[in-house]
Design a protein around this motif. Structure first.
Motif, short mmCIF file in Angstrom:
data_model
loop_
_atom_site.label_atom_id
_atom_site.label_comp_id
_atom_site.label_asym_id
_atom_site.label_seq_id
_atom_site.Cartn_x
_atom_site.Cartn_y
_atom_site.Cartn_z
N PHE A 1 0.86 -1.18 0.00
CA PHE A 1 0.00 0.00 0.00
C PHE A 1 0.90 1.23 0.00
O PHE A 1 1.87 1.31 0.73
CB PHE A 1 -0.90 0.04 1.25
CG PHE A 1 -1.69 1.31 1.31
CD1 PHE A 1 -2.94 1.39 0.72
CD2 PHE A 1 -1.16 2.47 1.87
CE1 PHE A 1 -3.66 2.59 0.72
CE2 PHE A 1 -1.87 3.67 1.88
CZ PHE A 1 -3.12 3.72 1.30
N GLN B 1 0.13 5.73 -0.59
CA GLN B 1 -0.95 6.68 -0.86
C GLN B 1 -1.11 6.89 -2.37
O GLN B 1 -0.13 7.00 -3.10
CB GLN B 1 -0.65 8.01 -0.17
CG GLN B 1 -0.51 7.89 1.35
CD GLN B 1 -1.84 7.69 2.05
OE1 GLN B 1 -2.91 7.87 1.48
NE2 GLN B 1 -1.78 7.30 3.31
N TYR C 1 1.07 14.20 5.44
CA TYR C 1 2.08 13.77 6.42
C TYR C 1 2.64 14.99 7.17
O TYR C 1 2.86 14.94 8.37
CB TYR C 1 3.24 13.04 5.73
CG TYR C 1 2.93 11.65 5.23
CD1 TYR C 1 1.70 11.04 5.44
CD2 TYR C 1 3.90 10.92 4.54
CE1 TYR C 1 1.45 9.75 4.98
CE2 TYR C 1 3.66 9.63 4.08
CZ TYR C 1 2.43 9.06 4.29
OH TYR C 1 2.20 7.79 3.82
N CYS D 1 1.23 1.32 9.41
CA CYS D 1 2.20 2.28 8.83
C CYS D 1 2.56 1.99 7.39
O CYS D 1 3.30 2.77 6.78
CB CYS D 1 3.45 2.32 9.68
SG CYS D 1 4.40 0.79 9.57
N GLY E 1 5.19 5.28 6.13
CA GLY E 1 4.30 6.43 6.31
C GLY E 1 4.87 7.57 7.13
O GLY E 1 5.90 8.15 6.79
N GLU F 1 2.83 -2.81 11.12
CA GLU F 1 2.19 -3.12 9.85
C GLU F 1 2.15 -4.64 9.71
O GLU F 1 3.11 -5.32 10.07
CB GLU F 1 3.02 -2.48 8.70
CG GLU F 1 2.77 -3.01 7.31
CD GLU F 1 1.34 -2.78 6.81
OE1 GLU F 1 0.81 -1.67 6.94
OE2 GLU F 1 0.75 -3.75 6.28
N ILE G 1 1.71 -6.49 6.86
CA ILE G 1 2.20 -7.08 5.61
C ILE G 1 3.73 -7.13 5.61
O ILE G 1 4.40 -6.08 5.68
CB ILE G 1 1.68 -6.28 4.38
CG1 ILE G 1 0.15 -6.23 4.38
CG2 ILE G 1 2.21 -6.87 3.08
CD1 ILE G 1 -0.54 -7.58 4.30
N ASP H 1 3.24 -7.16 12.50
CA ASP H 1 2.21 -7.81 13.34
C ASP H 1 0.88 -7.10 13.11
O ASP H 1 0.85 -5.97 12.58
CB ASP H 1 2.61 -7.67 14.82
CG ASP H 1 1.91 -8.69 15.71
OD1 ASP H 1 1.04 -9.43 15.20
OD2 ASP H 1 2.22 -8.73 16.91
N ASP I 1 -3.78 5.03 10.88
CA ASP I 1 -4.22 5.24 9.49
C ASP I 1 -4.74 3.89 8.98
O ASP I 1 -4.12 3.24 8.14
CB ASP I 1 -3.03 5.73 8.65
CG ASP I 1 -3.40 6.01 7.21
OD1 ASP I 1 -4.60 5.91 6.87
OD2 ASP I 1 -2.49 6.32 6.42
N ALA J 1 -7.24 0.79 7.40
CA ALA J 1 -7.95 0.55 6.14
C ALA J 1 -9.38 1.08 6.28
O ALA J 1 -9.79 1.50 7.37
CB ALA J 1 -7.93 -0.94 5.83
N ARG K 1 -12.24 0.07 6.83
CA ARG K 1 -13.18 -0.36 7.88
C ARG K 1 -12.93 0.36 9.22
O ARG K 1 -13.72 0.24 10.15
CB ARG K 1 -13.11 -1.88 8.08
CG ARG K 1 -11.81 -2.37 8.66
CD ARG K 1 -11.86 -3.85 9.00
NE ARG K 1 -10.63 -4.25 9.65
CZ ARG K 1 -9.57 -4.72 9.02
NH1 ARG K 1 -9.59 -4.87 7.71
NH2 ARG K 1 -8.47 -5.06 9.69
N GLU L 1 -10.23 -1.84 14.38
CA GLU L 1 -10.89 -3.07 14.78
C GLU L 1 -11.31 -2.94 16.24
O GLU L 1 -10.70 -2.18 17.01
CB GLU L 1 -9.97 -4.30 14.67
CG GLU L 1 -9.29 -4.50 13.35
CD GLU L 1 -7.85 -4.01 13.40
OE1 GLU L 1 -7.64 -2.78 13.40
OE2 GLU L 1 -6.94 -4.85 13.43
#
Ligand SMILES: C[S@@+](CC[C@H](N)C(=O)[O-])C[C@H]1O[C@@H](n2cnc3c(N)ncnc32)[C@H](O)[C@@H]1O
Length: 392
Positions: free
Chosen positions: A204, A206, A216, A236, A240, A256, A258, A281, A304, A306, A308, A311
């Motif tokens: 990802f 921006q 930023y 992040c 980011g 992050e 991924i 994580d 920042d 996603a 949704r 959580e």
């Protein structure tokens, strides 16, 4: 798109106001929209294209139609910069020439599902990621032809997604997205506010780098960062705000999920000499582990998430750190308003104006920044500095 720039800004502000009202946040002030410095066109530095067939069976390359999976050719797309338009044209041309068959979900026949093209605003370089149901020789030929035709294409990668559903990428349980090289290098570089970001296939980043630069800078300014203050950048991506903030304060941690993005963030920390650490994580599971290092020391937090939003349980875990303030960046007004209302119910206040950023001109979308400050009875930060554990 029937509105001019100021008309679009008004429409977005109205939409955000209505959402705030719905969440009983009508008293929160909205600032003016930060315009896109590049104007209303050529701003989109990432383009996702699909492959399909016309009613007459001809191969089609373009955008997915609203509400179904039909492919709409977009050779003259004005949202993308010229180099991405040329890359899309070349991709469409060579897909048809080489007769690379589009994947058909109903029959599971065919190969090519989609492609993600990203261009660096700084270097003009382009990375191409082809997504296919399986590997074939023609895919390598296709990548080579596109790279030969558009010399800004410096890397082409293949991701195999044989799964059901419409998600572009498939990741394993550890967030690892398998890619293999078709041509060239595995990153391009973007520079925002003097900080270089490595971006790899599937990461990802921006959509609109010129607006991200303004965003930023505003996050860093509104967090009122001072030397020695720890910064925690949750969700992040490839670094980011963490990289920028670390240069300002001397220490930041990014979280992050991924793995590839975390590797790129670590690499960027090295090339920028930014004292930032990155944890691979999920935010919900990482936060309890960070309590001992960052709890009660006046950490400045950036979130920042996603679309949704946060959580369940994340906000409570952030609040448990007793941070000095929280910057919330969002591309979804509904999720932001829901989470701000939740923060209020925990005693936190929205400070000053919510800022709007024209990250996606000529669409209904808008990027937002809100600042949260703690309740008045918040305990003062302990003197103890952050406990560093630099992992490079
Ligand atoms: C909207 S992007 C923001 C990325 C980054 N802040 C930036 O400015 O480029 C959200 C990021 O959060 C990551 N993400 C989503 N859910 C996550 C979770 N539960 N834990 C950790 N990272 C997550 C995504 O992979 C993505 O990189």
């Amino acid at each position: 798109m029937h509105l001019d720039g100021p008309g679009q800004s008004d429409a977005r502000r109205d939409r955000v106001s209505a959402v705030l009202e719905r969440f009983e946040l009508a008293d929160v002030a909205l600032g003016p929209i930060h315009p896109c410095p590049d104007g209303l066109q050529d701003y989109r530095h990432v383009v996702k294209v699909g492959f399909g067939r016309s009613d007459r069976g001809r191969i089609r390359v373009g955008a997915w139609a609203r509400g179904n999976r039909d492919i709409v050719p977009i050779p003259g797309c004005l949202a993308a910069p010229e180099v991405l338009r040329r890359t899309m044209m070349s991709l469409a041309h060579h897909t048809i020439q080489l007769d690379v068959e589009p994947f058909e979900p109903e029959t599971e026949r065919g190969v090519l599902r989609s492609a993600v093209l990203r261009a660096s605003r700084t270097t003009g370089e382009v990375m191409l990621t082809l997504v296919a149901a399986r590997r074939t020789r023609k895919l390598a030929e296709l990548a080579e032809e596109v790279a030969r035709g558009v010399n800004q294409v410096v890397g082409a990668w293949l991701h195999i997604n044989a799964g059901p559903g419409n998600a572009i990428f498939q990741r394993d349980g550890d967030g690892v997205m398998g890619v293999s090289a078709l041509a060239g290098k595995d990153w391009i570089e973007e520079t925002l506010n003097g900080t270089a970001y490595r971006i790899g296939p599937g990461d990802f980043f921006q959509t609109n780098p010129s607006v991200a630069e303004v965003l930023y800078a505003r996050v860093v300014e509104r967090l009122e960062l001072a030397q020695g203050e720890p910064v925690l950048d949750l969700y992040c991506g490839v670094g980011g705000v963490a990289l920028l903030a670390a240069k300002r304060t001397g220490f930041a941690i990014g979280v992050e999920e991924i793995e590839g993005a975390v590797n790129r963030a670590r690499e960027s920390a090295r090339i920028n000499r930014a004292p930032a650490e990155f944890i691979c994580d999920g935010v919900l599971t990482a936060l309890p582990d960070l309590q001992e290092r960052l709890g009660g020391v006046g950490t400045k937090v950036v979130v920042d998430p996603a679309r949704r939003g946060l959580e369940e349980g994340v906000l409570e875990r952030i609040v448990a750190l007793q941070p000095a303030r929280i910057a919330y960046v969002s591309c979804n007004p509904d999720a932001l308003a829901r989470d701000l209302a939740h923060a209020r119910s925990l005693g936190w206040r929205v400070q000053g104006e919510i800022e709007l950023f024209d990250m996606f001109p000529n669409t209904a979308h808008v990027e937002l920044l809100a600042i949260l400050v703690p309740p008045d009875d918040h305990p003062p930060p302990k003197r103890r500095g952050p406990q560093r554990k630099l992992v490079r």
